[in-house]
Design a protein around this motif. Structure first.
Motif: not given
Ligand code: ITT
Length: 225
Positions: A17, A30, A53
């Motif tokens: 993160g 991600r 993310e």
């Protein structure tokens, strides 16, 4: 809208993160959004919350601009997803979206971003739409969003979201982006720009497509990279 965290996120390409400085912080999955429009990635980041993310093409200045030569949202979303996915590992999400206006025979549609004559100029787009709709009693319109998920340069799945509404004859509100100040979603009295990000992120075309994309990505069978 907050989407649930994926149960099998260990199998998605993950990153640390933002703000990670070592220690026991868990890896989060991600998602790279194949867009240079920061408003889209802001909305997607807000909808996904801290469990993901979210990066976009602005985080990778070396990425080329992908030409949107398609005639449909799906073709363009696929071009963007596959084009970026050839350059980066992991899951890439592309969003091609726009406004379809009944009184204009579906325009601006796929060409929403350049309707006013200059790519990405939202003020010109809105001014052009207001002029085109002057005197029109048929005010119905819809936002459409097609998302494509790609991995290793190949599109793997696509998803659509639509939100119906009507057009005002002058901009109302400061929130959102693009045509939001002119668009009142069905069942509401205010524009997306007046309703604010939380409301928009619960009912928008983008929210509806993203919910499906994340469900697909996180559902068994696990999507191994
Ligand atoms: P990328 O191609 O880099 O993703 P873009 O903004 O050019 O960015 P599109 O080609 O999908 O993206 O065009 C989308 C246009 O449609 C956008 O510029 C707005 O004019 C309009 N639009 C899409 N979603 C919208 C939303 O949620 N609110 C207001 N306008 C929106």
């Amino acid at each position: 809208m907050r989407l649930r965290e994926p149960e099998n996120f260990k199998n998605l390409v993950g990153g640390r993160g933002k703000g990670y400085e070592g220690g026991a912080m868990p890896t989060v999955p991600r998602l790279i959004v194949a867009t240079r429009n920061p408003h889209k990635s802001l909305e997607i980041r807000a909808m996904l919350g801290a469990g993901w993310e979210v990066l976009d093409a602005n985080d990778f200045p070396e990425f080329p601009v992908i030409e949107e030569t398609g005639d449909t949202f799906l073709e363009n979303a696929r071009l963007k997803a596959e084009g970026i996915s050839r350059l980066v590992a992991g899951w890439v999400l592309a969003d091609d979206s726009g406004l379809e206006v009944d009184a204009l025979g579906g325009k601006p549609g796929v060409w929403s971003s350049s309707f006013g004559g200059e790519e990405g100029n939202h003020a010109k787009n809105n001014a052009h739409l207001i002029t085109a709709m002057r005197g029109q009693s048929l005010r119905s319109a819809r936002f459409l969003c097609t998302m494509v998920l790609a991995n290793a340069g190949i599109a793997q799945a696509d998803f659509c979201g639509t939100v119906e509404g009507t057009l005002t004859d002058a901009p109302q509100g400061e929130g959102g982006f693009g045509y939001d100040p002119l668009f009142i979603p069905a069942g509401y009295q205010q524009t997306f720009a007046e309703l604010g990000q939380d409301v928009k992120n619960r009912l928008s075309h983008r929210a509806l497509a993203l919910t499906q994309a994340i469900s697909w990505l996180t559902a068994p069978p696990e999507k191994l990279v």
